[in-house]
Write an enzyme that holds these catalytic residues in place. Structure first.
Site, PDB file in Angstrom:
ATOM      1  N   GLY A 226      12.055 -25.967  77.530  1.00  0.00           N
ATOM      2  CA  GLY A 226      13.069 -25.157  77.069  1.00  0.00           C
ATOM      3  C   GLY A 226      13.271 -23.801  77.754  1.00  0.00           C
ATOM      4  O   GLY A 226      12.873 -23.718  78.787  1.00  0.00           O
ATOM      5  N   GLY A 227      14.107 -22.821  77.339  1.00  0.00           N
ATOM      6  CA  GLY A 227      14.370 -21.636  78.006  1.00  0.00           C
ATOM      7  C   GLY A 227      15.958 -21.071  77.683  1.00  0.00           C
ATOM      8  O   GLY A 227      16.431 -20.433  78.475  1.00  0.00           O
ATOM      9  N   ALA A 228      16.269 -21.320  76.250  1.00  0.00           N
ATOM     10  CA  ALA A 228      17.574 -21.076  75.750  1.00  0.00           C
ATOM     11  C   ALA A 228      18.805 -21.432  76.733  1.00  0.00           C
ATOM     12  O   ALA A 228      19.725 -20.691  76.714  1.00  0.00           O
ATOM     13  CB  ALA A 228      17.428 -19.525  75.508  1.00  0.00           C
ATOM     14  N   GLN A 297      11.342 -29.388  74.297  1.00  0.00           N
ATOM     15  CA  GLN A 297      11.075 -28.460  73.600  1.00  0.00           C
ATOM     16  C   GLN A 297      11.952 -27.363  73.406  1.00  0.00           C
ATOM     17  O   GLN A 297      12.508 -26.918  74.463  1.00  0.00           O
ATOM     18  CB  GLN A 297       9.690 -27.628  74.147  1.00  0.00           C
ATOM     19  CG  GLN A 297       8.974 -26.729  73.204  1.00  0.00           C
ATOM     20  CD  GLN A 297       9.490 -25.172  73.646  1.00  0.00           C
ATOM     21  OE1 GLN A 297       9.891 -24.929  74.848  1.00  0.00           O
ATOM     22  NE2 GLN A 297       9.190 -24.306  72.795  1.00  0.00           N
ATOM     23  N   SER A 298      12.394 -26.935  72.276  1.00  0.00           N
ATOM     24  CA  SER A 298      13.319 -25.851  72.037  1.00  0.00           C
ATOM     25  C   SER A 298      14.733 -26.555  72.695  1.00  0.00           C
ATOM     26  O   SER A 298      15.235 -27.432  72.137  1.00  0.00           O
ATOM     27  CB  SER A 298      12.983 -24.455  72.761  1.00  0.00           C
ATOM     28  OG  SER A 298      13.471 -23.352  72.430  1.00  0.00           O
ATOM     29  N   ALA A 299      15.307 -25.470  73.643  1.00  0.00           N
ATOM     30  CA  ALA A 299      16.615 -25.974  74.279  1.00  0.00           C
ATOM     31  C   ALA A 299      16.596 -27.327  74.829  1.00  0.00           C
ATOM     32  O   ALA A 299      17.342 -28.221  75.080  1.00  0.00           O
ATOM     33  CB  ALA A 299      17.067 -24.920  74.988  1.00  0.00           C
ATOM     34  N   ASP A 398       8.936 -20.735  62.073  1.00  0.00           N
ATOM     35  CA  ASP A 398       9.800 -20.424  63.622  1.00  0.00           C
ATOM     36  C   ASP A 398      11.019 -19.589  63.045  1.00  0.00           C
ATOM     37  O   ASP A 398      11.906 -20.356  62.489  1.00  0.00           O
ATOM     38  CB  ASP A 398      10.135 -21.948  64.078  1.00  0.00           C
ATOM     39  CG  ASP A 398      10.721 -21.719  65.449  1.00  0.00           C
ATOM     40  OD1 ASP A 398      11.173 -20.770  65.647  1.00  0.00           O
ATOM     41  OD2 ASP A 398      10.685 -22.882  66.192  1.00  0.00           O
ATOM     42  N   HIS A 430       7.481 -20.089  67.025  1.00  0.00           N
ATOM     43  CA  HIS A 430       8.024 -20.718  68.020  1.00  0.00           C
ATOM     44  C   HIS A 430       7.227 -21.265  69.127  1.00  0.00           C
ATOM     45  O   HIS A 430       7.417 -22.122  69.865  1.00  0.00           O
ATOM     46  CB  HIS A 430       9.516 -20.173  68.406  1.00  0.00           C
ATOM     47  CG  HIS A 430      10.638 -20.965  69.067  1.00  0.00           C
ATOM     48  ND1 HIS A 430      11.259 -22.020  68.701  1.00  0.00           N
ATOM     49  CD2 HIS A 430      10.837 -20.884  70.582  1.00  0.00           C
ATOM     50  CE1 HIS A 430      11.951 -22.597  69.391  1.00  0.00           C
ATOM     51  NE2 HIS A 430      11.820 -21.801  70.679  1.00  0.00           N
TER      52      HIS A 430
END
Length: 489
Positions: A226-228, A297-299, A398, A430
């Protein structure tokens, strides 16, 4: 839908809560003690995935500062300043030169002494002042309209981002002991094969975490970090790669182009190329090409889901593909967002501003195309049937991406005929599931859930799992609790 018991709740001891509150108050004092010597009109590229967390409480954080509220405050301040200047002049809004010349001529009916004089639209007019002087003014602008200064907006936005940056720095300092140990493993372990090239782009690299046991081929996890969509990097998966490698699973962490180097279509293309490389070359590194799993994960969960659905749609239409969806045994989505169209406002409020986010997603009209949930609704039954089992993992606390994103995606897949499983972690944030819990040591619930799916059909591997040594603690508990309170995520 299963719910796992949480580790220590978000509410820390009174001492740690007070310490976290004191640190946040210190940050605010450092920032608000004097005006910033510069303007931060567009700070979102500084770090965009940073979302505010509660100030040492276990409740949802207060409503964030928005541009509309700041603009209203700035306008009010400008009006107050104008009134104060008029008061010092001692005569309302009459020009001092006209006051010195004597009484003003009679005004037309309906015009008070200090009313704004709205004139007909036109180009310019000349105001004759005593002494033969003249001044020019636009006719379509009120003569006494207050001047609105944009500085308070930029300054307030700057305060917010600098505050979040300082919180991130303190958060990283608290977890530094664990980061040093993981970094040492990443750079010096013989089990890590870094920066394997899988494509032609500069960011087309991946890291491999290879198990110690080479007696047989290992299951493979292709992991998208991830990392937006802005600060993603393959090394972010080092802790997960280490934990899974200790359980006999080969992990490949895929790097990809970030914004502004690339947009969402470039990211999905890079991830798909990385998955293709792993499917075609896993055996060369001791992996089993028949046991490949996809995880994000995430983005990264969003990007991996987009790549998976895109491949399924192409395959159902008979288009050319570089890897088969059938090669993926399961997909793990950790803390991901799958209906991007419905999350635009949420991201905007959390700090990923609408203009930046829409630039990443190639415009508002492209949001449905890069929303896996919407794509699944519109896809044919043949495409959905090609999808592997979808396992969605999410913490209920989250705030960066709400757990409802995984819940609605799981329901959509089931309604479309897909195979989905939802695992919620009660009270987890998160970063709890992905970072703090693995740093705590011991049996990590996320790792146990992922391993249980991968080793479901391997009795020997399950026996080895029971004998695996318990991972060591990397960070003291008080540091983890304090970091949790200060975390900007």
């Amino acid at each position: 839908m299963a719910t796992c018991a949480s580790s220590p709740s978000r509410t820390a001891t009174p001492t740690l809560s007070a310490a976290a509150a004191a640190i946040r108050a210190l940050i605010q004092l450092l920032i608000l003690a004097r005006p910033l010597p510069f303007r931060l009109a567009s700070p979102s590229l500084l770090f965009v995935s940073m979302t505010p967390s509660p100030l040492a409480t276990a409740t949802r954080p207060p409503e964030p500062l928005t541009l509309s509220t700041v603009r209203a405050a700035g306008n009010a301040a400008s009006h107050d300043a104008l009134r104060r200047r008029r008061g010092r002049r001692g005569g309302g809004c009459v020009n001092p030169a006209r006051r010195a010349a004597g009484p003003a001529p009679a005004r037309r009916a309906g015009h008070a002494r200090c009313e704004p004089q709205l004139r007909p639209r036109g180009l310019w007019e000349a105001d004759h002042l005593p002494g033969g002087r003249r001044t020019r003014r636009r006719r379509d602008v009120p003569r006494h309209a207050p001047r609105i200064h944009p500085a308070p907006i930029s300054r307030a936005v700057g305060y917010r981002w600098i505050s979040q940056l300082l919180a991130l720095i303190i958060y990283a300092i608290l977890l530094t002991p664990g980061f040093i140990k993981v970094g040492y493993y990443y750079f010096f372990s013989s089990q890590v094969c870094r920066s394997v090239v899988y494509g032609e782009q500069p960011r087309n690299r991946l890291d491999l975490y290879i198990p110690r046991d080479h007696s047989k081929s290992s299951p493979v996890v292709a992991f998208v970090t991830g990392g937006a969509w802005i600060i993603g990097y393959k090394a972010w998966g080092a802790l997960l790669g280490r934990r899974l490698a200790e359980r006999g699973i080969l992990v490949a962490c895929i790097d990809y182009r970030n914004f502004p180097q690339g947009t969402i279509s470039d990211m999905v293309t890079d991830a798909s190329q990385g998955i293709s490389f792993i499917c075609n070359n896993a055996a060369s590194y001791g992996g089993d090409p028949n046991q490949i799993y996809l995880m994000g994960q995430s983005a990264g969960a969003h990007i991996a889901a987009c790549a998976l659905l895109e491949q399924a749609v192409k395959e159902s239409k008979g288009e050319h593909i570089s890897w088969n969806v059938g090669q993926i045994k399961a997909y793990f989505g950790l803390s991901g967002g799958y209906n991007i169209k419905s999350l635009v406002n949420h991201f905007h409020e959390r700090g990923l501003y609408r203009s930046i986010f829409l630039s990443i997603m190639e415009g508002e009209e492209s949001l449905p195309c890069f929303s896996p949930e919407i794509v699944a609704k519109k896809s044919s039954a043949e495409a959905i049937a090609l999808l592997p089992q979808i396992v969605l993992l999410h913490g209920t606390a989250d705030y960066s991406i709400p757990s409802s994103a995984s819940e609605t995606f799981a329901d959509t897949l089931k309604q479309a005929g897909g195979k989905s499983k939802l695992q919620l972690y009660e009270g987890k944030t998160h970063t709890d599931v992905f970072l703090q819990d693995p740093l705590r040591g011991g049996r990590d619930q996320l790792i146990e859930d992922v391993v249980s799916v991968i080793h479901a059909d391997d009795a020997i591997a399950r026996e080895k799992d029971a004998l695996t040594p318990t991972p060591e603690r990397l960070v003291y508990e008080w540091q983890l609790k304090l970091a949790r309170q200060i975390s900007p995520f």
